[in-house]
Design a protein around this motif. Structure first.
Motif, mmCIF file in Angstrom:
data_model
loop_
_atom_site.group_PDB
_atom_site.id
_atom_site.type_symbol
_atom_site.label_atom_id
_atom_site.label_comp_id
_atom_site.label_asym_id
_atom_site.label_seq_id
_atom_site.Cartn_x
_atom_site.Cartn_y
_atom_site.Cartn_z
ATOM 1 N N GLN B 6 0.840 -1.189 0.000
ATOM 2 C CA GLN B 6 0.000 0.000 0.000
ATOM 3 C C GLN B 6 0.874 1.237 0.000
ATOM 4 O OE1 GLN B 6 -3.050 -1.788 3.261
ATOM 5 N NE2 GLN B 6 -3.440 0.332 2.679
ATOM 6 N N MET B 7 0.325 2.312 -0.513
ATOM 7 C CA MET B 7 1.038 3.575 -0.493
ATOM 8 C C MET B 7 1.279 3.996 0.958
ATOM 9 S SD MET B 7 -2.040 6.140 -1.645
ATOM 10 C CE MET B 7 -1.394 7.672 -1.025
ATOM 11 N N GLU B 8 2.338 4.784 1.140
ATOM 12 C CA GLU B 8 2.695 5.238 2.475
ATOM 13 C C GLU B 8 1.722 6.311 2.943
ATOM 14 O OE1 GLU B 8 5.775 2.649 3.065
ATOM 15 O OE2 GLU B 8 5.212 4.220 4.479
ATOM 16 N N GLY B 9 1.500 6.328 4.237
ATOM 17 C CA GLY B 9 0.611 7.346 4.788
ATOM 18 C C GLY B 9 1.307 8.162 5.858
ATOM 19 N N PRO B 10 0.579 8.874 6.688
ATOM 20 C CA PRO B 10 -0.880 9.044 6.640
ATOM 21 C C PRO B 10 -1.314 10.019 5.549
ATOM 22 C CG PRO B 10 0.039 10.354 8.407
ATOM 23 C CD PRO B 10 1.187 9.591 7.813
ATOM 24 N N VAL B 11 -2.611 10.026 5.311
ATOM 25 C CA VAL B 11 -3.191 10.920 4.326
ATOM 26 C C VAL B 11 -4.187 11.829 5.032
ATOM 27 C CG1 VAL B 11 -4.672 11.073 2.303
ATOM 28 C CG2 VAL B 11 -2.935 9.284 2.426
ATOM 29 N N THR B 12 -4.065 13.109 4.772
ATOM 30 C CA THR B 12 -5.003 14.085 5.330
ATOM 31 C C THR B 12 -5.657 14.836 4.187
ATOM 32 O OG1 THR B 12 -3.661 14.355 7.331
ATOM 33 C CG2 THR B 12 -5.298 16.055 6.866
ATOM 34 N N LEU B 13 -6.984 14.850 4.183
ATOM 35 C CA LEU B 13 -7.742 15.512 3.120
ATOM 36 C C LEU B 13 -8.804 16.417 3.722
ATOM 37 C CD1 LEU B 13 -8.408 12.499 0.708
ATOM 38 C CD2 LEU B 13 -6.743 14.329 0.388
ATOM 39 N N SER B 14 -9.214 17.374 2.943
ATOM 40 C CA SER B 14 -10.355 18.200 3.321
ATOM 41 C C SER B 14 -11.635 17.506 2.885
ATOM 42 C CB SER B 14 -10.264 19.570 2.674
ATOM 43 O OG SER B 14 -9.124 20.263 3.134
ATOM 44 N N GLU B 15 -12.713 17.780 3.613
ATOM 45 C CA GLU B 15 -14.009 17.188 3.265
ATOM 46 C C GLU B 15 -14.346 17.511 1.806
ATOM 47 O OE1 GLU B 15 -17.115 18.413 5.952
ATOM 48 O OE2 GLU B 15 -17.867 16.365 6.057
ATOM 49 N N GLY B 108 -1.595 -0.933 5.813
ATOM 50 C CA GLY B 108 -2.657 -0.042 6.254
ATOM 51 C C GLY B 108 -2.244 1.407 6.093
ATOM 52 N N ILE B 109 -3.236 2.244 5.886
ATOM 53 C CA ILE B 109 -2.980 3.672 5.759
ATOM 54 C C ILE B 109 -4.042 4.426 6.534
ATOM 55 C CG2 ILE B 109 -4.259 3.874 3.581
ATOM 56 C CD1 ILE B 109 -2.194 5.964 2.719
ATOM 57 N N THR B 110 -3.589 5.411 7.304
ATOM 58 C CA THR B 110 -4.517 6.209 8.095
ATOM 59 C C THR B 110 -4.992 7.404 7.283
ATOM 60 O OG1 THR B 110 -3.428 5.568 10.152
ATOM 61 C CG2 THR B 110 -4.812 7.531 10.214
ATOM 62 N N LEU B 111 -6.301 7.528 7.175
ATOM 63 C CA LEU B 111 -6.918 8.658 6.486
ATOM 64 C C LEU B 111 -7.574 9.558 7.513
ATOM 65 C CD1 LEU B 111 -8.042 10.183 3.989
ATOM 66 C CD2 LEU B 111 -10.016 8.626 4.096
ATOM 67 N N SER B 112 -7.234 10.825 7.472
ATOM 68 C CA SER B 112 -7.896 11.825 8.302
ATOM 69 C C SER B 112 -8.558 12.831 7.377
ATOM 70 C CB SER B 112 -6.883 12.541 9.203
ATOM 71 O OG SER B 112 -6.270 11.628 10.081
ATOM 72 N N VAL B 113 -9.841 13.078 7.610
ATOM 73 C CA VAL B 113 -10.579 14.035 6.806
ATOM 74 C C VAL B 113 -10.975 15.193 7.703
ATOM 75 C CG1 VAL B 113 -12.584 14.436 5.337
ATOM 76 C CG2 VAL B 113 -11.454 12.192 5.334
ATOM 77 N N ARG B 114 -10.567 16.389 7.343
ATOM 78 C CA ARG B 114 -10.876 17.555 8.167
ATOM 79 C C ARG B 114 -12.058 18.314 7.568
ATOM 80 N NH1 ARG B 114 -5.345 19.189 6.235
ATOM 81 N NH2 ARG B 114 -5.748 20.357 4.320
ATOM 82 N N PRO B 115 -12.876 18.932 8.451
ATOM 83 C CA PRO B 115 -14.078 19.651 7.980
ATOM 84 C C PRO B 115 -13.722 20.846 7.110
ATOM 85 C CG PRO B 115 -14.137 19.302 10.356
ATOM 86 C CD PRO B 115 -12.756 18.912 9.906
#
Lengths: 114, 115
Positions: B6-15, B108-115
């Protein structure tokens, strides 16, 4: 229907002690699996039961680990004596016998050896 | 042996951003491919699966297509939500003697989505 249940949810033990993890699969599921995730790494396969028989135990790291599945129902995973590198999250999963069906996972037991 | 990368993480994206999580595999034969998700405080749940080449798995707005020619099973979602914040695992499985067998997971990769 109850899901896969694991006990305890957390365990902190000292190096050299013994710990027993328990998994209650979904009723009627013949397949039961144990997996482990060490911090930040892959979830690795440990063992596969079909009913009470060990189908594949190729992932068991060494003879300090002993898994049993009494009467083809619940399973226990004993670590004796525990070492620091045994720390991680231990997952249990179960699935029906039918090929290609989904494996259902428990919430895991977080084991910390200090 | 079989493996999943899997691609390296973590990944943080906007909603509402577009999500792609790459997954490639190495395996003999014809594995089934899966994406599992672990929400905070919960166990792993199957998100979607594909059992043969060119199959597309989809669930909750997520999609992944089994590409045998590129040995890939990339996860995509057009518009992520805060509730998608979780750890995502790519995995494969091969039947043994016609029966279910073990899963081989990626890191595994952690995804965080911010408002």
């Amino acid at each position: 229907e109850a899901g896969v249940t694991q006990f305890p949810s957390h365990s902190v033990i000292e190096k050299g002690q013994t710990v027993t993890l328990r998994c209650d699969p979904i009723s009627g599921h013949d397949n039961l699996y144990w997996y482990r995730r060490v911090m930040g790494k892959e979830i690795k396969f440990l063992l596969h039961f079909v009913k009470e028989s060990k189908q594949d135990e190729s992932g068991m790291p060494n003879n300090r680990f002993l898994a049993e599945r009494t009467g083809g129902t619940y399973s226990t995973l004993k670590v004796q004596p525990a070492e620091l590198e045994d720390s991680g999250v231990y997952f249990c999963a179960s699935s029906p016998w039918v090929r290609g069906t989904e494996a259902f996972f428990g919430q895991g037991t977080r084991l910390t050896v200090v | 042996g079989d493996s999943v990368t899997q691609m390296e993480g973590p990944v943080t994206l906007s909603e509402e951003a577009f999500l792609t999580i790459n997954c490639t595999y190495t395996a003999t034969g014809y594995p089934s491919l899966f994406w599992y998700v672990q929400y905070p405080g919960e166990g792993l749940q199957l998100l979607l699966k594909a059992t043969k080449a060119d199959d597309k798995g989809s669930n909750k707005g997520f999609e992944a297509t089994y590409r045998k020619e590129t040995t890939s099973f990339h996860l995509e979602k057009g518009s992520v939500q805060v509730s998608d914040s979780a750890v995502y695992f790519c995995a494969l499985s091969k039947a043994v003697n016609g029966a279910n067998s073990k899963l081989t997971f990626g890191k595994g990769i952690t995804l965080s989505v911010r408002p």
